[in-house]
Design a protein around this motif. Sequence first.
Motif, PDB file in Angstrom:
ATOM      1  N   THR A  18      35.076  54.453  49.469  1.00 29.54           N
ATOM      2  CA  THR A  18      33.728  54.378  48.911  1.00 29.54           C
ATOM      3  C   THR A  18      33.755  53.509  47.653  1.00 29.54           C
ATOM      4  O   THR A  18      34.828  53.178  47.135  1.00 29.54           O
ATOM      5  N   ARG A  19      32.597  53.181  47.150  1.00 27.40           N
ATOM      6  CA  ARG A  19      32.520  52.378  45.924  1.00 27.40           C
ATOM      7  C   ARG A  19      33.209  53.111  44.767  1.00 27.40           C
ATOM      8  O   ARG A  19      33.921  52.507  43.967  1.00 27.40           O
ATOM      9  N   GLU A  20      33.009  54.423  44.701  1.00 27.56           N
ATOM     10  CA  GLU A  20      33.645  55.211  43.644  1.00 27.56           C
ATOM     11  C   GLU A  20      35.166  55.188  43.784  1.00 27.56           C
ATOM     12  O   GLU A  20      35.897  55.080  42.795  1.00 27.56           O
ATOM     13  N   GLU A  21      35.646  55.286  45.023  1.00 27.46           N
ATOM     14  CA  GLU A  21      37.096  55.243  45.244  1.00 27.46           C
ATOM     15  C   GLU A  21      37.656  53.859  44.927  1.00 27.46           C
ATOM     16  O   GLU A  21      38.754  53.748  44.366  1.00 27.46           O
ATOM     17  N   LEU A  22      36.911  52.817  45.240  1.00 26.95           N
ATOM     18  CA  LEU A  22      37.336  51.463  44.885  1.00 26.95           C
ATOM     19  C   LEU A  22      37.430  51.320  43.368  1.00 26.95           C
ATOM     20  O   LEU A  22      38.386  50.738  42.848  1.00 26.95           O
ATOM     21  N   ALA A  23      36.439  51.852  42.668  1.00 28.91           N
ATOM     22  CA  ALA A  23      36.444  51.783  41.197  1.00 28.91           C
ATOM     23  C   ALA A  23      37.674  52.488  40.633  1.00 28.91           C
ATOM     24  O   ALA A  23      38.363  51.950  39.757  1.00 28.91           O
ATOM     25  N   ARG A  24      37.956  53.689  41.135  1.00 32.39           N
ATOM     26  CA  ARG A  24      39.129  54.447  40.657  1.00 32.39           C
ATOM     27  C   ARG A  24      40.429  53.723  40.998  1.00 32.39           C
ATOM     28  O   ARG A  24      41.351  53.668  40.175  1.00 32.39           O
ATOM     29  N   LEU A  25      40.526  53.167  42.201  1.00 31.75           N
ATOM     30  CA  LEU A  25      41.731  52.450  42.618  1.00 31.75           C
ATOM     31  C   LEU A  25      42.014  51.283  41.684  1.00 31.75           C
ATOM     32  O   LEU A  25      43.130  51.112  41.192  1.00 31.75           O
ATOM     33  N   PHE A  26      40.987  50.472  41.421  1.00 34.56           N
ATOM     34  CA  PHE A  26      41.191  49.303  40.577  1.00 34.56           C
ATOM     35  C   PHE A  26      41.415  49.689  39.111  1.00 34.56           C
ATOM     36  O   PHE A  26      42.169  49.020  38.418  1.00 34.56           O
ATOM     37  N   GLU A  27      40.794  50.753  38.678  1.00 32.98           N
ATOM     38  CA  GLU A  27      40.974  51.161  37.275  1.00 32.98           C
ATOM     39  C   GLU A  27      42.282  51.905  37.063  1.00 32.98           C
ATOM     40  O   GLU A  27      43.060  51.563  36.169  1.00 32.98           O
ATOM     41  N   GLU A  28      42.560  52.909  37.865  1.00 31.41           N
ATOM     42  CA  GLU A  28      43.702  53.788  37.619  1.00 31.41           C
ATOM     43  C   GLU A  28      45.013  53.303  38.232  1.00 31.41           C
ATOM     44  O   GLU A  28      46.071  53.505  37.645  1.00 31.41           O
ATOM     45  N   VAL A  29      44.959  52.686  39.394  1.00 28.79           N
ATOM     46  CA  VAL A  29      46.187  52.273  40.059  1.00 28.79           C
ATOM     47  C   VAL A  29      46.508  50.811  39.758  1.00 28.79           C
ATOM     48  O   VAL A  29      47.616  50.483  39.333  1.00 28.79           O
ATOM     49  N   TYR A  30      45.543  49.930  39.962  1.00 30.11           N
ATOM     50  CA  TYR A  30      45.776  48.511  39.748  1.00 30.11           C
ATOM     51  C   TYR A  30      45.623  48.102  38.284  1.00 30.11           C
ATOM     52  O   TYR A  30      45.974  46.990  37.916  1.00 30.11           O
ATOM     53  N   ARG A  31      45.069  48.997  37.463  1.00 32.06           N
ATOM     54  CA  ARG A  31      44.863  48.724  36.034  1.00 32.06           C
ATOM     55  C   ARG A  31      44.044  47.453  35.816  1.00 32.06           C
ATOM     56  O   ARG A  31      44.351  46.619  34.978  1.00 32.06           O
ATOM     57  N   ARG A  32      42.999  47.321  36.641  1.00 31.36           N
ATOM     58  CA  ARG A  32      42.112  46.154  36.561  1.00 31.36           C
ATOM     59  C   ARG A  32      40.687  46.640  36.824  1.00 31.36           C
ATOM     60  O   ARG A  32      40.150  46.453  37.917  1.00 31.36           O
ATOM     61  N   PRO A  33      40.066  47.292  35.830  1.00 28.89           N
ATOM     62  CA  PRO A  33      38.719  47.836  36.028  1.00 28.89           C
ATOM     63  C   PRO A  33      37.727  46.752  36.459  1.00 28.89           C
ATOM     64  O   PRO A  33      37.825  45.607  36.025  1.00 28.89           O
ATOM     65  N   LEU A  34      36.795  47.144  37.316  1.00 26.62           N
ATOM     66  CA  LEU A  34      35.804  46.206  37.831  1.00 26.62           C
ATOM     67  C   LEU A  34      34.410  46.574  37.359  1.00 26.62           C
ATOM     68  O   LEU A  34      34.081  47.751  37.232  1.00 26.62           O
ATOM     69  N   SER A  35      33.587  45.560  37.149  1.00 25.09           N
ATOM     70  CA  SER A  35      32.180  45.780  36.805  1.00 25.09           C
ATOM     71  C   SER A  35      31.436  46.217  38.061  1.00 25.09           C
ATOM     72  O   SER A  35      31.932  46.048  39.182  1.00 25.09           O
ATOM     73  N   LEU A  36      30.232  46.737  37.896  1.00 30.48           N
ATOM     74  CA  LEU A  36      29.420  47.152  39.043  1.00 30.48           C
ATOM     75  C   LEU A  36      29.149  45.987  39.999  1.00 30.48           C
ATOM     76  O   LEU A  36      29.313  46.144  41.219  1.00 30.48           O
ATOM     77  N   PRO A  37      28.781  44.794  39.501  1.00 30.18           N
ATOM     78  CA  PRO A  37      28.589  43.664  40.434  1.00 30.18           C
ATOM     79  C   PRO A  37      29.874  43.307  41.202  1.00 30.18           C
ATOM     80  O   PRO A  37      29.820  42.992  42.384  1.00 30.18           O
ATOM     81  N   ASP A  38      31.027  43.378  40.511  1.00 33.65           N
ATOM     82  CA  ASP A  38      32.290  43.101  41.192  1.00 33.65           C
ATOM     83  C   ASP A  38      32.587  44.154  42.254  1.00 33.65           C
ATOM     84  O   ASP A  38      33.065  43.836  43.345  1.00 33.65           O
ATOM     85  N   LEU A  39      32.304  45.408  41.935  1.00 32.87           N
ATOM     86  CA  LEU A  39      32.511  46.483  42.917  1.00 32.87           C
ATOM     87  C   LEU A  39      31.637  46.273  44.152  1.00 32.87           C
ATOM     88  O   LEU A  39      32.091  46.431  45.284  1.00 32.87           O
ATOM     89  N   LYS A  40      30.379  45.920  43.923  1.00 28.85           N
ATOM     90  CA  LYS A  40      29.466  45.660  45.041  1.00 28.85           C
ATOM     91  C   LYS A  40      29.990  44.518  45.901  1.00 28.85           C
ATOM     92  O   LYS A  40      29.993  44.600  47.129  1.00 28.85           O
TER      93      LYS A  40
END
Length: 179
Positions: A18-40
């Motif tokens: 999900t979008r929320e899981e993608l956000a957590r993956l990029f923030e917590e695991v990949y250490r590369r937080p994404l903006s809402l437009p990037d997540l979309k």
Amino acid sequence: MRARGELFELHSGHLRLTREELARLFEEVYRRPLSLPDLKSLEEATLGWPTAVHLVHESLRRSESATLQEVVQSFRTSNLQLHDYLSAEVYARLDETSRRLIERTAALARFDDGLAGRLAGERQPRSALEALARRGLLRTFGAGEHLTYECHELVRRFVRQELEGRLGPDAWRALVGET
């Protein structure tokens, strides 16, 4: 076991991030937080498929200067790595019935098992369609008599490339016309 409700069946809907899981993956695991437009944008390009998300991340990791938008655009236009993965690991291993069902229905927005059966020349396509959905190649909507299917956009693009590579540049157009 299925009739007694003792099985949990996993299908593509369960595997999709999900979008929320993608956000957590990029923030917590990949250490590369994404903006809402990037997540979309990431969600639209990968449809939440973990393999596609991983390929995007690997492209970002390999290039310090690449932006997510550049990688996603490249991913949308080429899909070479995903094409190779689908070709070697998924499509090549499909039985003839499943391959014909995917090819004959890829041009449709949505379809039911009756239409899929008519297009592919299969009398009882439901079990093959369910297997394709469990593998993540089709999405399912509804239940029982009202169950419909949809081919993932990534799979549709792959089938188009595959058909055109095997049968020539007009193969997709011919399939759309026949469908």
